[in-house]
Design a protein around this motif. Structure first.
Motif, mmCIF file in Angstrom:
data_model
loop_
_atom_site.group_PDB
_atom_site.id
_atom_site.type_symbol
_atom_site.label_atom_id
_atom_site.label_comp_id
_atom_site.label_asym_id
_atom_site.label_seq_id
_atom_site.Cartn_x
_atom_site.Cartn_y
_atom_site.Cartn_z
ATOM 1 N N LYS A 1 7.220 39.217 -12.672
ATOM 2 C CA LYS A 1 6.963 38.211 -11.640
ATOM 3 C C LYS A 1 5.682 37.460 -11.975
ATOM 4 C CE LYS A 1 9.188 40.650 -7.797
ATOM 5 N NZ LYS A 1 8.971 41.244 -6.455
ATOM 6 N N GLU A 2 5.719 36.146 -11.755
ATOM 7 C CA GLU A 2 4.553 35.303 -12.013
ATOM 8 C C GLU A 2 4.272 34.438 -10.781
ATOM 9 O OE1 GLU A 2 3.437 33.048 -15.915
ATOM 10 O OE2 GLU A 2 4.626 31.663 -14.693
ATOM 11 N N LYS A 3 2.996 34.412 -10.377
ATOM 12 C CA LYS A 3 2.593 33.551 -9.263
ATOM 13 C C LYS A 3 2.091 32.234 -9.841
ATOM 14 C CE LYS A 3 -1.159 34.559 -6.912
ATOM 15 N NZ LYS A 3 -2.054 35.248 -5.959
ATOM 16 N N GLN A 4 2.669 31.152 -9.349
ATOM 17 C CA GLN A 4 2.304 29.826 -9.842
ATOM 18 C C GLN A 4 1.787 28.961 -8.688
ATOM 19 O OE1 GLN A 4 5.841 28.266 -11.673
ATOM 20 N NE2 GLN A 4 5.647 29.558 -13.490
ATOM 21 N N ARG A 5 0.768 28.164 -8.997
ATOM 22 C CA ARG A 5 0.233 27.202 -8.028
ATOM 23 C C ARG A 5 0.603 25.802 -8.501
ATOM 24 N NH1 ARG A 5 -3.704 26.333 -4.122
ATOM 25 N NH2 ARG A 5 -4.767 24.328 -4.267
ATOM 26 N N TRP A 6 1.344 25.101 -7.656
ATOM 27 C CA TRP A 6 1.812 23.752 -7.978
ATOM 28 C C TRP A 6 1.198 22.744 -7.010
ATOM 29 C CZ3 TRP A 6 5.356 22.387 -11.865
ATOM 30 C CH2 TRP A 6 5.903 23.469 -12.563
ATOM 31 N N VAL A 7 0.979 21.541 -7.507
ATOM 32 C CA VAL A 7 0.560 20.422 -6.663
ATOM 33 C C VAL A 7 1.700 19.415 -6.649
ATOM 34 C CG1 VAL A 7 -1.042 18.520 -6.365
ATOM 35 C CG2 VAL A 7 -1.887 20.743 -7.104
ATOM 36 N N VAL B 1 0.864 -1.182 0.000
ATOM 37 C CA VAL B 1 0.000 0.000 0.000
ATOM 38 C C VAL B 1 0.900 1.231 0.000
ATOM 39 C CG1 VAL B 1 -1.771 1.298 1.214
ATOM 40 C CG2 VAL B 1 -1.852 -1.198 1.208
ATOM 41 N N ILE B 2 0.838 1.996 -1.085
ATOM 42 C CA ILE B 2 1.642 3.219 -1.204
ATOM 43 C C ILE B 2 0.773 4.392 -0.785
ATOM 44 C CG2 ILE B 2 2.940 4.694 -2.784
ATOM 45 C CD1 ILE B 2 3.408 2.217 -4.524
ATOM 46 N N ARG B 3 1.187 5.067 0.264
ATOM 47 C CA ARG B 3 0.439 6.223 0.735
ATOM 48 C C ARG B 3 0.708 7.415 -0.186
ATOM 49 N NH1 ARG B 3 -3.311 3.909 3.853
ATOM 50 N NH2 ARG B 3 -2.430 2.790 5.630
ATOM 51 N N VAL B 4 -0.362 7.964 -0.724
ATOM 52 C CA VAL B 4 -0.252 9.085 -1.665
ATOM 53 C C VAL B 4 -0.739 10.350 -0.965
ATOM 54 C CG1 VAL B 4 -0.969 10.027 -3.883
ATOM 55 C CG2 VAL B 4 -0.570 7.567 -3.641
ATOM 56 N N ARG B 5 0.113 11.395 -1.016
ATOM 57 C CA ARG B 5 -0.245 12.671 -0.409
ATOM 58 C C ARG B 5 0.012 13.785 -1.414
ATOM 59 N NH1 ARG B 5 2.723 16.343 2.973
ATOM 60 N NH2 ARG B 5 4.508 14.933 2.739
ATOM 61 N N GLN B 6 -0.919 14.712 -1.511
ATOM 62 C CA GLN B 6 -0.786 15.851 -2.410
ATOM 63 C C GLN B 6 -0.736 17.136 -1.602
ATOM 64 O OE1 GLN B 6 -3.686 15.853 -5.543
ATOM 65 N NE2 GLN B 6 -3.119 13.845 -6.292
ATOM 66 N N VAL B 7 0.240 17.979 -1.953
ATOM 67 C CA VAL B 7 0.419 19.244 -1.241
ATOM 68 C C VAL B 7 0.389 20.378 -2.260
ATOM 69 C CG1 VAL B 7 1.941 20.613 0.226
ATOM 70 C CG2 VAL B 7 1.801 18.136 0.546
ATOM 71 N N ALA B 8 -0.469 21.364 -2.025
ATOM 72 C CA ALA B 8 -0.546 22.534 -2.900
ATOM 73 C C ALA B 8 0.432 23.592 -2.399
ATOM 74 C CB ALA B 8 -1.966 23.087 -2.925
ATOM 75 N N ARG B 9 1.137 24.231 -3.353
ATOM 76 C CA ARG B 9 2.121 25.244 -2.981
ATOM 77 C C ARG B 9 2.109 26.371 -4.011
ATOM 78 N NH1 ARG B 9 7.868 22.913 -1.790
ATOM 79 N NH2 ARG B 9 6.652 22.057 -0.068
ATOM 80 N N GLU B 10 2.168 27.601 -3.509
ATOM 81 C CA GLU B 10 2.251 28.776 -4.386
ATOM 82 C C GLU B 10 3.647 29.366 -4.296
ATOM 83 O OE1 GLU B 10 -0.789 31.590 -3.514
ATOM 84 O OE2 GLU B 10 -2.347 30.474 -4.587
ATOM 85 N N ILE B 11 4.220 29.673 -5.479
ATOM 86 C CA ILE B 11 5.559 30.258 -5.520
ATOM 87 C C ILE B 11 5.559 31.424 -6.498
ATOM 88 C CG2 ILE B 11 6.742 28.110 -4.919
ATOM 89 C CD1 ILE B 11 7.361 27.707 -7.871
#
Length: 339
Positions: free
Chosen positions: A201-207, A160-170
């Protein structure tokens, strides 16, 4: 004359059973006979031959039997259950016509989850049920291998592979472009900066996707330019002809270089010819050997030599003697690459 209170009751029957009691007794006798008859019928049914299907570890056989329960059936077939084996229906269930009895032997498997590996014996039919026995609950995004619906096999390794997603803005820089404008007032090869560029400058949202705590992938969901970049504007010379010493000189480009001087060293040039006035040492990455040049303050020259200290926009000019080389010194000059 008065009657004694010890006399016969008014509603009694002489020497017999009361009619109501007789009826109750007759009813009880009938019920008893019905129960006995039913028991005999059931016993006869229970002892009658029944056709059942027995499945042991996936092997299926059809049997005729007179046994009463599933446990009796297993005993007559010499099937003994281990602590972790399963049988369906339960051993206490009565055997009925057309019944299907399934025996699953427990097999060893391993379950790896949350950094731990558990060894267990299981008679679960599928990976999903084996995980339930191991008290491992996959999340909605978790990855189960083999899949939850896969049938259990001996020595199967379940993970069982635990999958976690984290949102981050840079914030990231946006590079500026360079806009070149021709300028006939500048010589070809010359560049004049009119406006310095500025990054935006550019704001990006990454997962960010993690598998068991290790990042395996990142996906950009959205981006927005906060500050637009400003183009760098330069003027590029287009002039390809100048007059020097009363002569018109046509050139493909002009390079502003640091010029030094040298004289005889006893060695031939890198081009394989003896040095002479009109020979220039250059960096071949900037000016290829054999290129004809016009050097302001020196005159015509040909790139025929190199030097360990001649790198980039530098040129070393041959002089007839050391005194002339000292008088030249070090200066900045325009070097015209001739057509």
């Amino acid at each position: 004359m008065e009657w004694s209170t010890l006399g016969r009751p008014r509603n009694s029957c002489r020497g017999g059973i009361h009619p109501r009691n007789f009826r109750l007794t007759l009813l009880a006798l009938c019920l008893f006979l019905v129960v006995v008859a039913g028991s005999l019928v059931f016993a006869g049914y229970a002892r009658a031959k029944k056709h059942i299907t027995l499945v042991v570890d996936g092997k299926e056989v059809t049997l005729e039997t007179r046994v009463n329960t599933v446990g009796d059936l297993l005993e007559t077939q010499g099937i003994r259950l281990g602590s972790w084996d399963r049988v369906e229906p339960d051993p206490s269930a009565p055997v009925t016509e057309g019944m299907r009895v399934v025996v699953r032997r427990a097999v060893p498997v391993t379950v790896t989850a949350d950094g731990k590996t558990l060894k267990l014996l299981t008679a679960a039919p599928t990976v999903r049920e084996a995980l339930q026995e191991a008290e491992v609950v996959p999340g909605r995004e978790d990855i189960v291998t083999p899949g939850p619906a896969e049938k259990i096999r001996p020595e199967m390794a379940i993970r069982v592979i635990r999958v976690r997603q984290v949102a981050r803005e840079i914030m990231v820089p946006v590079p500026y472009s360079i806009r070149r404008e021709p300028d006939p007032g500048l010589m070809r090869g010359q560049v004049k900066v009119v406006r310095a560029g500025r990054q935006g400058k550019e704001k990006q949202r990454w997962v960010l996707v993690y598998h068991d705590g290790r990042e395996v992938k990142r996906v950009m969901e959205a981006s927005q330019v906060v500050t637009p970049p400003v183009d760098r504007v330069v003027r590029v010379g287009t002039l390809q002809q100048v007059s020097r010493g009363g002569r018109d000189i046509r050139f493909s480009r002009v390079i502003n270089m640091v010029a030094t001087a040298y004289t005889y060293t006893g060695n031939n040039t890198a081009y394989g010819v003896p040095p002479r006035v009109g020979v220039a040492a250059v960096d071949p990455r900037v000016i290829p050997l054999g290129t004809r040049l016009y050097v302001e303050g020196y005159g015509y020259a040909t790139a025929l030599d190199v030097g360990s200290s001649i790198r980039g926009n530098r040129v070393d000019l041959f002089m007839e003697n050391a005194a002339e080389a000292r008088r030249w010194g070090v200066r900045r000059v325009n070097v015209y690459v001739l057509d």
